[in-house]
Design an enzyme around this catalytic site. Sequence first.
Site: not given
Lengths: 691, 691
Positions: B4, B395, B397, B435
């Site tokens: 080269q 439990h 209403w 509750h």
Amino acid sequence: MDKQTGYVTKNLLATPIVMGKEVLAVIMALNKVNASEFSKQDEEVFSKYLNFVSIILKLHHTTYMYNIESRRSQILMWSANKVFEELTDVERQFHKALYTVRTYLNCERYSIGLLDMTKEKEFYDEWPIKLGEVEPYKGPKTPDGREVNFYKIIDYILHGKEEIKVIPTPPADHWTLVSGLPTYVAENGFICNMMNAPADEYFTFQKGPVDETGWVIKNVLSLPIVNKKEDIVGVATFYNRKDGKPFDEHDEYITETLTQFLGWSLLNTDTYEKMNKLENRKDIAQEMLMNHTKATPEEIKSILKFQEKLNVDVIDECEEKQLVAILKEDLPDPRSVELYEFRFSDFPITEHGLIKCGIRLFFEINVVEKFKVPVEVLTRWMYTVRKGYRAVTYHNWRHGFNVGQTMFTLLMTGRLKKYYTDLEAFAMLAAAFCHDIDHRGTNNLYQMKSTSPLARLHGSSILERHHLEYSKTLLQDESLNIFQNLNKRQFETVIHLFEVAIIATDLALYFKKRTMFQKIVDACEQMQTEEDAIKYVTVDPTKKEIIMAMMMTACDLSAITKPWEVQSQVALMVANEFWEQGDLERTVLQQQPIPMMDRNKKDELPKLQVGFIDFVCTFVYKEFSRFHKEITPMLSGLQNNRVEWKSLADEYDAKMKVLEEEAKKQEEGAEKAAEDAGGGDDKKSKTCLML
Amino acid sequence: MDKQTGYVTKNLLATPIVMGKEVLAVIMALNKVNASEFSKQDEEVFSKYLNFVSIILKLHHTTYMYNIESRRSQILMWSANKVFEELTDVERQFHKALYTVRTYLNCERYSIGLLDMTKEKEFYDEWPIKLGEVEPYKGPKTPDGREVNFYKIIDYILHGKEEIKVIPTPPADHWTLVSGLPTYVAENGFICNMMNAPADEYFTFQKGPVDETGWVIKNVLSLPIVNKKEDIVGVATFYNRKDGKPFDEHDEYITETLTQFLGWSLLNTDTYEKMNKLENRKDIAQEMLMNHTKATPEEIKSILKFQEKLNVDVIDECEEKQLVAILKEDLPDPRSVELYEFRFSDFPITEHGLIKCGIRLFFEINVVEKFKVPVEVLTRWMYTVRKGYRAVTYHNWRHGFNVGQTMFTLLMTGRLKKYYTDLEAFAMLAAAFCHDIDHRGTNNLYQMKSTSPLARLHGSSILERHHLEYSKTLLQDESLNIFQNLNKRQFETVIHLFEVAIIATDLALYFKKRTMFQKIVDACEQMQTEEDAIKYVTVDPTKKEIIMAMMMTACDLSAITKPWEVQSQVALMVANEFWEQGDLERTVLQQQPIPMMDRNKKDELPKLQVGFIDFVCTFVYKEFSRFHKEITPMLSGLQNNRVEWKSLADEYDAKMKVLEEEAKKQEEGAEKAAEDAGGGDDKKSKTCLML
């Protein structure tokens, strides 16, 4: 130094070795031999020689620094790898990350103390304090006011045999805590580097071996772990650098990187907890919802009168055959209530009665026995579907029922059943009943504009996807699953048909399927025999789906094909629901509704109906009538209604024209009068009146 | 090289410079002057000199490597900093991270292409393909089968004036895409380093300037962004290293670190999306739930008969005064149904009637007018609370109502009202009604054992926290908010009292408050005057809270104080609910229930009742009777019931004793008979029978 060593320094040549701004070392030559001081020449030799020495020193230093940075990025990569593996809780996340990076930490042990994050006591634990019965807490607190309480210590032992010890609720005299250093770090958030721990006066570390390994504490580096909200979450403490030296600033730098990263990564563990909470809340709400919508035993008894008729308390005591018999006994005669007719009207039947009609239709297509649907489940499902519809003006249970009835009529009277298996017909009828379940009386656009949760969940076909999801949720409850005795593949078919059928009721998709449907009708028209047409359709599941999708549209819009006395009333219900939405748009969204939803433009209803018939409906029923001549009654009904609406529209137009002309005349007259009177204001106000 | 350059190499002395295993350089000396080859001495000089050179080279290299690692850890730290800032979507996350690290990337531009992640088309988009009307997609696909589709490109320009360009749905010929490289990377998942991009033959990058800045592409480094599921989510491409050189392996290393971290961090964006979905689903379910539980207009009309009595359609047309009048007209007379009595029984009243009684109590404590509660809202709230209770055995209403009625009676008849303001009494009565709302008929332990969503959400007082949350949710709906006309501070007081009162019904907390309550009662007993006692209690909010908490317990357990004919029935309901839970424990959890919940031990009920009275109830009612003698009827009722239960228990014991003795006798007899007959098997089977 001379004082310490007894040596006598007479003269001295010194130079620093500098790298960037940092002084790496100072090199000194002491006491020139055979002279009282170093010469200029000495200085030159010294500095030339130092060029060489300094490069070696620099190489050494850079290599050390490279090592630090490389360990640092390894620690980060490995921590990240673990932190992003999955969402998990703090303990597991810290542990995974800390364990993988152990080799990069170059120390004999490290421990992590996790702090309790609760800020407030429960009211019943505060009462004794408030009453003065219990001393309030006076111990150390974190900067954000929490009591310093290490609820867990994880201890990584890297010397000798590698070991990890987890100490839940460690006692205050545990060797990691007894010095008070972790508490101090938790209180103040400082990084503490104790170069000679046993000699420290402020913190008294355990002097002898801490455990049976004989290991003793020499140097300690302790850092807080702080999340992005600046709360101190834990304390990481590193013991005894591997090379025996005290921890230096670079160790601080590396461990700080690690603790900082861990602190930041708490976003993930917080998210994990939030997500679990959200999921639980969602599950709770969904369970409560199911509890409220699922037909109660009393409601089931109102349809399936086993108790009344068989005189038994529990349904389990009845045979299925008995139940079928007593159920059928009370179901309406399909002929007498015109269930097979396209002209069927729900008006004469109560909403409760429609539940019975709905059940009847499943018997009519013979799927109850064939697919072993327990009548109790069928009843419960049908009743629950009914309860799933809200009491809105139009898209209520009556509409849901009508779509189911029209699907039935299309299949049977319209003879479209021939393209479908019994299973498919079963799914189609069930999907038709469900297709608008839980409709809110407002359309998809309203969901989007009001950014309702529904719109945030579903990107398109918002309400339809919701009706579908709800329908599928019902089937997930075995006591409601009318498809419970199908095999897996059959059940998947049903679900797929539900998806296609219910999503297809989104009118926005109507135009996508129009041409495809038309081509199928065209092709069938060309067929020589009915068998050919059946074969042409049934070999291709896509064609069956397209026809089914168009059937859903035909069912959904079927009110427009009903006898005028029905259609005129139903059209008003649809319009009323639209107007109600228009009202909401005005009040809630503060937007002007489109004319169709604007109750101030209610007179335009006939014109809108004519437009709707022309641009949407006519195609559907024309094509279906061409496809199956048995469906022609729907087209005739539609055409008849078009005549009615058109005449009303024309009437309205005529009235408007007259009014306009009158107004024009009045205006001219007024103008003339105004001209005569010479006033201009009156004219303006009259124009206003006319608007 | 000679070919080269035209140079002629005759002889050559060469040596590598090595660092660890890596060859950093090779140094060569060519063509010895005045000699045909290099001598041994030359080699020595050469290698000595090289010692020096190599150190400089090593320093250079190490500095470079230090720089790489340091940039790497900076990139990681900054990305992590951004990624953990908040949960967000992919685009924003990527953008935030990529923007903060820009200075460490040492390149002129980089762009990120985000890939569409959808795998499947909608059925209606697949139809045309399946029908053969539209060609199926044949373009590039990601390894997991998605069509490669960059839905967005974000372009970071660092040369010249810094700029970020976002290109939504970029055209295929956009300069970042036109080469096909990002698509290639998305298809294959490879890292591609194009050292000389313009010369590349496979990918044709834009040759000239890509935009008005005149900037041209020189080198390109492109990497996939892959998530932890191994899906390619996007492609990051880096252009033109700042120093003009091509990207090297270290650049690959750094950018790979970045893309890997970003890929992993997608866990966060996925989580973000999941979380939004969950939240929306939760909101949808809660809205649907509200829609189902909230009293309907028809239900309200069944209590507040405005339509019937005032002959108007819409409630808005009525004056509040009129409404109050017509509501009160239908409310029961509190005296005639014994609402002021501790012995009140709900048995003679329907569940619908109890709603009216509940409303009446608010009028009796004079809070409706005082706190401007619209009667429509009060009615809707009370009816909705009633609907919130499930139809469980005990439990339900009725229990909810009884607790409200007892709270009322304790305040009025029991004269405990004197310690509380009207607002507090209002809150206490409302909390008492709420509750146990949505109780499922199973206790906290069952929630835990079945790991129900409730137990996963709440750590302690599981059901109580749920009742509280539900009660508060109702109040968030303005049309149900009986406290809507309170100011902010008042409302906060109410919410606080709700919290204390409802959580206090957890019997597990009962023992925490016992002694504190007793001390208050002791102190009040010592007071000279009633005024002193009132002052002693009311100056201290904690004492008021403790009394209120104990009142809630007294209300919750009040069934045990009722006349025997009521108590005996109610006790059976409680027992039945327990036994039902026991059945669930056996069937669902496959566990043996405790004796109290074991229906096979139902005969032990009287003994259990006596125990419950002795260890829990007696204290409550004894102390309250000591506190206020007006409450003594509760204690008397309790004591009377104890006598009844005790006698039943004794009866049972006596019966058992007789049975035991009989069994013993039989056994002895059988033994004798067996001895006589010489057989041993019979004995065994008889013992079995007795068990």
